[in-house]
Design a protein around this motif. Structure first.
Motif, mmCIF file in Angstrom:
data_model
loop_
_atom_site.group_PDB
_atom_site.id
_atom_site.type_symbol
_atom_site.label_atom_id
_atom_site.label_comp_id
_atom_site.label_asym_id
_atom_site.label_seq_id
_atom_site.Cartn_x
_atom_site.Cartn_y
_atom_site.Cartn_z
ATOM 1 N N UNK A 12 0.846 -1.187 0.000
ATOM 2 C CA UNK A 12 0.000 0.000 0.000
ATOM 3 C C UNK A 12 0.883 1.239 0.000
ATOM 4 N N UNK A 13 0.342 2.286 -0.653
ATOM 5 C CA UNK A 13 0.975 3.599 -0.571
ATOM 6 C C UNK A 13 -0.044 4.480 0.163
ATOM 7 N N UNK A 14 -0.015 4.475 1.480
ATOM 8 C CA UNK A 14 -1.089 5.121 2.252
ATOM 9 C C UNK A 14 -1.092 6.644 2.156
ATOM 10 N N UNK A 15 0.062 7.208 1.807
ATOM 11 C CA UNK A 15 0.135 8.662 1.666
ATOM 12 C C UNK A 15 1.193 8.972 0.618
ATOM 13 N N UNK A 16 1.582 10.237 0.523
ATOM 14 C CA UNK A 16 2.506 10.621 -0.537
ATOM 15 C C UNK A 16 3.940 10.215 -0.317
ATOM 16 N N UNK A 17 4.254 9.675 0.867
ATOM 17 C CA UNK A 17 5.663 9.371 1.105
ATOM 18 C C UNK A 17 5.918 7.913 1.502
ATOM 19 N N UNK A 18 4.981 7.249 2.132
ATOM 20 C CA UNK A 18 5.237 5.906 2.632
ATOM 21 C C UNK A 18 4.805 4.822 1.663
ATOM 22 N N UNK A 19 5.487 3.698 1.759
ATOM 23 C CA UNK A 19 5.141 2.506 0.984
ATOM 24 C C UNK A 19 5.273 1.335 1.956
ATOM 25 N N UNK A 20 4.207 0.556 2.121
ATOM 26 C CA UNK A 20 4.225 -0.472 3.158
ATOM 27 C C UNK A 20 4.038 -1.863 2.580
ATOM 28 N N UNK A 21 4.596 -2.837 3.297
ATOM 29 C CA UNK A 21 4.382 -4.246 3.011
ATOM 30 C C UNK A 21 3.740 -4.856 4.248
ATOM 31 N N UNK A 22 2.583 -5.469 4.055
ATOM 32 C CA UNK A 22 1.897 -6.112 5.171
ATOM 33 C C UNK A 22 1.920 -7.616 4.965
ATOM 34 N N UNK A 23 2.255 -8.331 6.025
ATOM 35 C CA UNK A 23 2.126 -9.788 6.033
ATOM 36 C C UNK A 23 1.045 -10.098 7.052
ATOM 37 N N UNK A 24 -0.053 -10.702 6.585
ATOM 38 C CA UNK A 24 -1.250 -10.813 7.432
ATOM 39 C C UNK A 24 -1.076 -11.815 8.558
ATOM 40 N N UNK A 25 -0.552 -12.956 8.270
ATOM 41 C CA UNK A 25 -0.414 -14.017 9.270
ATOM 42 C C UNK A 25 0.951 -14.653 9.052
ATOM 43 N N UNK A 26 1.918 -14.188 9.827
ATOM 44 C CA UNK A 26 3.305 -14.578 9.539
ATOM 45 C C UNK A 26 3.546 -16.057 9.814
ATOM 46 N N UNK A 27 4.463 -16.604 8.995
ATOM 47 C CA UNK A 27 4.898 -17.986 9.171
ATOM 48 C C UNK A 27 6.387 -17.966 9.516
ATOM 49 N N UNK A 28 6.862 -19.100 10.042
ATOM 50 C CA UNK A 28 8.285 -19.178 10.383
ATOM 51 C C UNK A 28 9.160 -18.864 9.172
ATOM 52 N N UNK A 29 8.725 -19.342 8.001
ATOM 53 C CA UNK A 29 9.534 -19.182 6.789
ATOM 54 C C UNK A 29 9.516 -17.762 6.230
ATOM 55 N N UNK A 30 8.746 -16.870 6.851
ATOM 56 C CA UNK A 30 8.782 -15.459 6.453
ATOM 57 C C UNK A 30 9.974 -14.736 7.075
ATOM 58 N N UNK A 31 10.679 -15.393 7.975
ATOM 59 C CA UNK A 31 11.863 -14.784 8.578
ATOM 60 C C UNK A 31 12.891 -14.497 7.496
ATOM 61 N N UNK A 32 13.270 -13.234 7.371
ATOM 62 C CA UNK A 32 14.165 -12.817 6.289
ATOM 63 C C UNK A 32 14.488 -11.349 6.475
ATOM 64 N N UNK A 33 15.395 -10.876 5.637
ATOM 65 C CA UNK A 33 15.655 -9.447 5.516
ATOM 66 C C UNK A 33 14.761 -8.954 4.387
#
Lengths: 114, 113
Positions: free
Chosen positions: A68-89
């Protein structure tokens, strides 16, 4: 020199919890990206975003992920229900254009899912 | 997904000498290639890029060579400095793929004083 910034730098969460990773792209850039790097593996493309729409996404970017780009400057990544394998940079990047344009990366958010 | 490969996980070079980092690709549709440098716990930092219409691009101590027939590119650093010690990634993109970059596995360069 303009740079991409990301917050938080580290996040620890419990499996099944939602996380939101935040990015502030370079101010005059219009194209935004998320990549991730699992420890010891390659940097992998997740999604590209332009004009409030996803331009391209990888098979990793399933229904648990959203951007999502909620405003003119931010850009977000949402993970709804995290899993162990989502661990990362997770790296955010931005560019001036989509084709043959350099992508500039942020410092990353290290996500650890327990 | 092995479209971009860096077959040397590490390279050690003496300060002042040339460092040559190699990258091979399999997708003939790639038309833009980049090299990034990465320190631990930091994001990739852009170094140099090359379009498929060229075979060489130079920026200071860094030169990238592209051999399209061999599907091979290389990064030359001359002269190498201890501050160049980092992991180097090559990346490639294809038109009409939403800007998606495909990365190699990286080569860790160590420049010894």
């Amino acid at each position: 020199e303009p740079e991409v910034t990301q917050t938080p730098s580290h996040q620890v969460t419990q499996m099944g919890q939602e996380v939101i990773l935040r990015c502030v792209p370079i101010s005059n850039h219009l194209y935004f990206y998320w990549y991730r790097q699992i420890l010891g593996q390659k940097v992998e493309f997740l999604v590209s975003f332009y004009n409030n729409e996803i331009s391209e996404k990888s098979e990793i970017f399933d229904d648990q992920f959203s951007v999502e780009r909620p405003d003119g400057s931010n850009f977000t990544l949402k993970i709804r229900s995290t899993k162990l394998e989502d661990s990362a940079m997770y790296f955010c990047a931005s560019s001036d254009g989509l084709v043959q344009e350099t992508q500039y990366f942020g410092p990353g958010t290290r996500l650890l899912v327990l | 997904d092995q479209q971009v490969k860096q077959n040397s996980p590490s390279l050690s070079v003496q300060e002042g000498r040339i460092s040559i980092l190699n990258c091979d690709y399999t997708n003939s549709m790639f038309d833009y290639f980049l090299w990034y440098k990465k320190y631990p716990a930091e994001g990739p930092t852009f170094l140099i890029s090359i379009s498929s219409i060229k075979d060489k691009n130079e920026d200071g101590r860094f030169t990238v060579f592209l051999n399209k027939s061999a599907k091979h590119l290389s990064l030359h650093i001359v002269p190498s400095q201890p501050g160049d010690s980092a992991v180097y990634f090559c990346a490639a993109s294809e038109r009409d793929q939403g800007g998606k970059l495909i990365f190699g596995q990286g080569t860790e360069l160590s420049v010894k004083p």
